[in-house]
Write an enzyme that holds these catalytic residues in place. Sequence first.
Site, PDB file in Angstrom:
ATOM      1  N   PRO A   1    -128.843 -60.929  26.342  1.00  0.00           N
ATOM      2  CA  PRO A   1    -129.564 -59.838  27.022  1.00  0.00           C
ATOM      3  C   PRO A   1    -130.810 -60.304  27.768  1.00  0.00           C
ATOM      4  O   PRO A   1    -131.646 -61.026  27.220  1.00  0.00           O
ATOM      5  CB  PRO A   1    -129.924 -58.902  25.868  1.00  0.00           C
ATOM      6  CG  PRO A   1    -128.836 -59.131  24.864  1.00  0.00           C
ATOM      7  CD  PRO A   1    -128.533 -60.596  24.946  1.00  0.00           C
ATOM      8  N   CYS A   2    -130.919 -59.865  29.015  1.00  0.00           N
ATOM      9  CA  CYS A   2    -132.046 -60.273  29.851  1.00  0.00           C
ATOM     10  C   CYS A   2    -133.244 -59.343  29.714  1.00  0.00           C
ATOM     11  O   CYS A   2    -134.342 -59.666  30.161  1.00  0.00           O
ATOM     12  CB  CYS A   2    -131.611 -60.329  31.326  1.00  0.00           C
ATOM     13  SG  CYS A   2    -131.106 -58.725  32.000  1.00  0.00           S
ATOM     14  N   GLN A   3    -133.042 -58.166  29.082  1.00  0.00           N
ATOM     15  CA  GLN A   3    -134.125 -57.177  29.035  1.00  0.00           C
ATOM     16  C   GLN A   3    -135.386 -57.716  28.366  1.00  0.00           C
ATOM     17  O   GLN A   3    -136.502 -57.340  28.721  1.00  0.00           O
ATOM     18  CB  GLN A   3    -133.656 -55.910  28.307  1.00  0.00           C
ATOM     19  CG  GLN A   3    -132.552 -55.151  29.011  1.00  0.00           C
ATOM     20  CD  GLN A   3    -131.169 -55.583  28.541  1.00  0.00           C
ATOM     21  OE1 GLN A   3    -131.002 -56.715  28.071  1.00  0.00           O
ATOM     22  NE2 GLN A   3    -130.200 -54.709  28.668  1.00  0.00           N
ATOM     23  N   ALA A   4    -135.199 -58.606  27.377  1.00  0.00           N
ATOM     24  CA  ALA A   4    -136.351 -59.141  26.657  1.00  0.00           C
ATOM     25  C   ALA A   4    -137.244 -59.990  27.553  1.00  0.00           C
ATOM     26  O   ALA A   4    -138.435 -60.169  27.264  1.00  0.00           O
ATOM     27  CB  ALA A   4    -135.887 -59.974  25.465  1.00  0.00           C
ATOM     28  N   PHE A   5    -136.702 -60.511  28.655  1.00  0.00           N
ATOM     29  CA  PHE A   5    -137.463 -61.383  29.539  1.00  0.00           C
ATOM     30  C   PHE A   5    -137.921 -60.686  30.818  1.00  0.00           C
ATOM     31  O   PHE A   5    -138.740 -61.220  31.560  1.00  0.00           O
ATOM     32  CB  PHE A   5    -136.610 -62.604  29.908  1.00  0.00           C
ATOM     33  CG  PHE A   5    -136.029 -63.304  28.715  1.00  0.00           C
ATOM     34  CD1 PHE A   5    -136.851 -63.893  27.763  1.00  0.00           C
ATOM     35  CD2 PHE A   5    -134.663 -63.354  28.517  1.00  0.00           C
ATOM     36  CE1 PHE A   5    -136.316 -64.525  26.654  1.00  0.00           C
ATOM     37  CE2 PHE A   5    -134.115 -63.981  27.422  1.00  0.00           C
ATOM     38  CZ  PHE A   5    -134.942 -64.573  26.474  1.00  0.00           C
TER      39      PHE A   5
END
Length: 212
Positions: free
Chosen positions: A74-78
């Site tokens: 998941p890219c949301q954390a970055f």
Amino acid sequence: MKFLSVCSGIEAASVAWKPLGWKAVGFSEIEPFPSAVLAHHYPDVPNHGDMTALPSRILAGEVEAPDLFCGGTPCQAFSVAGLRKSLDDARGNLSLIFCDIADAIDFVRLGDGDNPCIVFWENVPVVLSTKDNAFGCFVAGLAGEDEPIQPAGQKWTDAGVVLGPQRAVAWRTLDAQYFGLAQRRRRVFVVASARDGVDPAQVLLEWDGVRR
């Protein structure tokens, strides 16, 4: 070439690699809608669900240790949308679980006398600039280093190579607009492997010099 896909979504990897004859031996997806899509289009491929359980299941022989392991955690954390909590976000920590899965696959494959797997990962470019050096932690995990790797300069560049005790790791930021997609979509791609005859740098990088 057999591959295991995590964070599978509706499975772009299977669509991209079908013309090559590569076959998925397992998915890992927990969201209901993409899981339903996977079940419809790939009824013979098991969806193993939660990727955090995969290292132990691979070591136990419940999940196949394939030639290639791929995923885009998941890219949301970055991203800005996810407040850039990076590794303080459980979704960001899945990038480290990704390394654990790769290690489990190689442990089983080497025990069976097979070549190490090839690892493929993608994410958003902002992963290169998090305050906690998330990319350095991730690359260290793949390379087999005990401590996070620090960028040579003040920040990570858009392309590079790390040669670690466990794997060679190469990364490069590419934009989909130059590969047939009618939109700008920049992503960081990482290829890693300890397999003889597989050089991640040759897969991703282009050299300045050319032969006559």
